[in-house]
Design a protein around this motif. Structure first.
Motif, short mmCIF file in Angstrom:
data_model
loop_
_atom_site.label_atom_id
_atom_site.label_comp_id
_atom_site.label_asym_id
_atom_site.label_seq_id
_atom_site.Cartn_x
_atom_site.Cartn_y
_atom_site.Cartn_z
N ILE A 219 0.87 -1.18 0.00
CA ILE A 219 0.00 0.00 0.00
C ILE A 219 0.91 1.23 0.00
N PRO A 220 0.74 2.14 -0.96
CA PRO A 220 1.54 3.35 -0.97
C PRO A 220 1.23 4.22 0.25
N THR A 221 2.20 5.00 0.68
CA THR A 221 1.99 5.83 1.88
C THR A 221 0.89 6.87 1.67
N ARG A 222 0.72 7.34 0.46
CA ARG A 222 -0.36 8.30 0.21
C ARG A 222 -1.72 7.64 0.46
N VAL A 223 -1.91 6.42 0.00
CA VAL A 223 -3.15 5.68 0.23
C VAL A 223 -3.30 5.39 1.73
N HIS A 224 -2.19 5.01 2.36
CA HIS A 224 -2.23 4.76 3.81
C HIS A 224 -2.70 6.01 4.55
N GLY A 225 -2.23 7.17 4.10
CA GLY A 225 -2.66 8.43 4.72
C GLY A 225 -4.16 8.64 4.64
N VAL A 226 -4.73 8.37 3.48
CA VAL A 226 -6.19 8.49 3.33
C VAL A 226 -6.88 7.54 4.30
N ILE A 227 -6.39 6.30 4.37
CA ILE A 227 -6.96 5.31 5.29
C ILE A 227 -6.85 5.80 6.73
N ASP A 228 -5.70 6.39 7.10
CA ASP A 228 -5.49 6.90 8.45
C ASP A 228 -6.58 7.89 8.85
N LEU B 13 -7.83 -4.49 11.43
CA LEU B 13 -7.47 -3.70 10.24
C LEU B 13 -6.27 -2.80 10.53
N GLU B 14 -6.23 -2.23 11.74
CA GLU B 14 -5.11 -1.35 12.11
C GLU B 14 -3.80 -2.12 12.28
N ILE B 15 -3.89 -3.41 12.44
CA ILE B 15 -2.69 -4.25 12.50
C ILE B 15 -2.27 -4.69 11.11
N VAL B 16 -3.23 -5.10 10.29
CA VAL B 16 -2.93 -5.65 8.97
C VAL B 16 -2.47 -4.57 7.99
N GLY C 16 4.33 1.58 13.45
CA GLY C 16 4.37 0.94 14.77
C GLY C 16 3.26 1.45 15.68
N LEU C 17 3.00 2.76 15.62
CA LEU C 17 1.90 3.33 16.41
C LEU C 17 0.56 2.76 15.95
N ASP C 18 0.39 2.61 14.64
CA ASP C 18 -0.85 2.01 14.11
C ASP C 18 -1.04 0.60 14.67
N ILE C 19 0.02 -0.20 14.64
CA ILE C 19 -0.08 -1.58 15.11
C ILE C 19 -0.37 -1.61 16.61
N LEU D 9 1.14 -3.52 8.10
CA LEU D 9 2.02 -4.59 7.65
C LEU D 9 2.11 -4.66 6.13
N LEU D 10 1.11 -4.10 5.45
CA LEU D 10 1.06 -4.11 3.99
C LEU D 10 1.47 -2.77 3.37
N THR D 11 1.86 -1.82 4.21
CA THR D 11 2.17 -0.46 3.74
C THR D 11 3.67 -0.29 3.53
N ALA D 12 4.02 0.49 2.51
CA ALA D 12 5.42 0.83 2.25
C ALA D 12 6.01 1.48 3.50
N ARG D 13 7.25 1.16 3.79
CA ARG D 13 7.92 1.64 5.01
C ARG D 13 8.40 3.08 4.91
N HIS D 14 8.54 3.58 3.68
CA HIS D 14 9.04 4.94 3.51
C HIS D 14 8.24 5.64 2.43
N SER D 15 7.89 6.89 2.69
CA SER D 15 7.16 7.68 1.71
C SER D 15 8.13 8.32 0.73
#
Length: 120
Positions: free
Chosen positions: A2-11, A100-103, A68-71, A106-112
């Motif tokens: 999951i790209p970090t931009r998409v992760h941001g929207v999910i956040d 969902l906040e754990i999974v 890590g905070l998400d997990i 784990l599927l998100t890119a580690r660096h934006s």
């Protein structure tokens, strides 16, 4: 991944859902069942605004720390019905969103792309 931009929207969506869920799903009763998701939702919005990724206002928190905070938040949320003794009344939204906040991290890119630019 999951790209970090998409992760941001999910956040931001998850943060708002956590704040509103007790009212929408009928467990806004002033107990831990209500307050745990609301506090975690507010916290998620704050650290999302401070993360080094595309959708924040201040690039302070590295993406791996954010994940890590998400997990950690997901683990607390998923366990909260039993930790705080309300599993007999309501548990499924806490567990569902917690998992969902754990999974998702784990599927998100580690660096934006922002972090990559900063490091270069």
């Amino acid at each position: 991944m999951i790209p970090t931009r998409v992760h941001g929207v999910i956040d931001y969506i998850v943060g708002i859902v956590l704040i509103l869920a007790p009212y929408i799903l009928g467990f806004a009763d002033g107990t831990a069942a209500q307050w745990v998701p609301m506090i975690l939702g507010i916290t998620a919005l704050i650290y999302s605004l401070l993360t080094r990724y595309e959708l924040s206002i201040a690039k302070l928190i590295p993406m791996p720390v954010h994940l890590g905070l998400d997990i950690a938040s997901g683990l607390l949320l998923a366990a909260s019905p039993w930790l705080f003794g309300f599993a007999d009344r309501i548990w499924w939204p806490h567990v569902l969103i917690g998992v969902l906040e754990i999974v998702i991290p784990l599927l998100t890119a580690r660096h934006s792309s922002i972090e990559t630019t900063v490091r270069a």
